[in-house]
Scaffold this active site. Sequence first.
Site, short mmCIF file in Angstrom:
data_model
loop_
_atom_site.label_atom_id
_atom_site.label_comp_id
_atom_site.label_asym_id
_atom_site.label_seq_id
_atom_site.Cartn_x
_atom_site.Cartn_y
_atom_site.Cartn_z
N ARG A 81 -12.38 -16.10 12.16
CA ARG A 81 -12.16 -16.13 13.59
C ARG A 81 -11.78 -17.52 14.02
O ARG A 81 -12.22 -18.52 13.44
CB ARG A 81 -13.44 -15.74 14.34
CG ARG A 81 -13.78 -14.28 14.21
CD ARG A 81 -14.90 -13.92 15.15
NE ARG A 81 -16.00 -14.87 15.07
CZ ARG A 81 -16.90 -15.05 16.02
NH1 ARG A 81 -16.82 -14.36 17.15
NH2 ARG A 81 -17.89 -15.90 15.87
N SER A 143 -18.78 -20.66 5.29
CA SER A 143 -20.04 -20.12 4.80
C SER A 143 -20.07 -19.89 3.30
O SER A 143 -20.24 -18.77 2.83
CB SER A 143 -20.38 -18.86 5.55
OG SER A 143 -20.39 -19.18 6.91
N ASP A 198 -22.78 -20.64 8.26
CA ASP A 198 -23.15 -19.74 9.35
C ASP A 198 -24.65 -19.71 9.64
O ASP A 198 -25.05 -19.43 10.76
CB ASP A 198 -22.59 -18.31 9.12
CG ASP A 198 -22.92 -17.77 7.74
OD1 ASP A 198 -23.42 -18.52 6.89
OD2 ASP A 198 -22.66 -16.58 7.51
#
Length: 452
Positions: A81, A143, A198
Amino acid sequence: MGMRTNNTSNIIREHCKELLLTDAQISEMMNRLLEDVQKGLGKDTHASSIVKCFVTYVQDLPNGTERGKFLALDLGGTNFRVLIITLGEKHVFDMKSKIYAIPQSIMLGSGTQLFDHIAECLANFMKEHSVGHERLPLGFTFSFPLTQRGLTKGLLERWTKGFDCSGCVGEDVVQLLKDALARRNDTMNIEIAGILNDAVGTLMSCAHKKQTCRIGVVVGTGSNACYVEKVENAEMFDGDKSKPYVIINTEWGAFGDDGRLDIVRTEYDREIDQYSINPGKQLHEKMISGMYMGELARLILVKFTKQGLLFGGRGSDLLYKRGNFFTKYVSEIESDKRGSYINCRQVLEELGLNHATDQDCSNVRYICECVSKRAAHLVSAGVATLINKMGKDSVTVGIDGSVYRFHPHFHDLMTEKIAQLVTPGIKFDLMLSEDGSGRGAALVAAVACRDR
């Protein structure tokens, strides 16, 4: 939530016993995880430690005074994203984001391809939001296991979760992104203000709302946790010692890679691992996370079917094919009201098992419950270990990830289990992180800019 349904057959229960963790097993695992965390923190033991406990260089939690416009990139699963986040008065913030797919060819291609793809999506996004000309700080959620050398420098330790891009391991991921941005001839003016994973993003985004947040946990495609540690315990830290704390990224997904989880692993876990893209690695994660939970259930269903304990011994080609029982099926089946099998039948029909009886449905549900309950208890044991280690009397645990978010009982299973495992007198609460990895990245950038 009682596990006893009225008609799960006893023979199925018997065969599922090995999936239910005993108090003694959980207690032993907590001791082992604590030892491994301490090894990861220690200067002399870090190199050989399985649970790496990487220092993140994030030392300041949000305090509500963060202001401005920030970009965030979030890469950590099957898609990524790009976000633009505006922080204003009283936690008011505006967020626009777009999800871009990462084709498998890129997940398994070269690092150059991956970072060029990210840079291109970022450029398109900035044009769409007409901020192409502004100099914006960017927070980058990445992540995968990183050895950090600072807030804006992180070397990729290894790929996990189905990624295997060449030319990245051992490289500084921030530099790889900068190089990709430099290869473009547009005039994007981006300052990378911080890189994080994350779990850290989850902690930051929850701490923004609740100052007592000290742990960030992700139970999604992968599984990981981070927590706030005293600087003097983080022996690998060589940053600002005048600040008392630093966030530690445990990378607990690797717990057990040295055999210390064998006390609870089953034949199903061994098979999952054997056919994975990273055999022998991330064994704890493979017992917990969304990337593997459905497949674990499928392996159990297949074995019991072939033993004649399910579906009258008649399986289906779809059931027998790897990866065909999705983790969302586990959540759907457990969302049925007790004694009703609407979702369960729908799932079984999608798999060509139209001949399933009510008894079969009850058994299938029980198997799913065993798999997800075990995952919830493993996560709970880990969270309780960190809560007890920190020794604060009240802690908020920020949690994100598709399994925690969408599984109907995961939150309750965790709340109940952690309560049994924490030191008496410690209060805790679990907080769902809204958009942790995106907003968390912007907050890391914002806090870094605030302190300048």
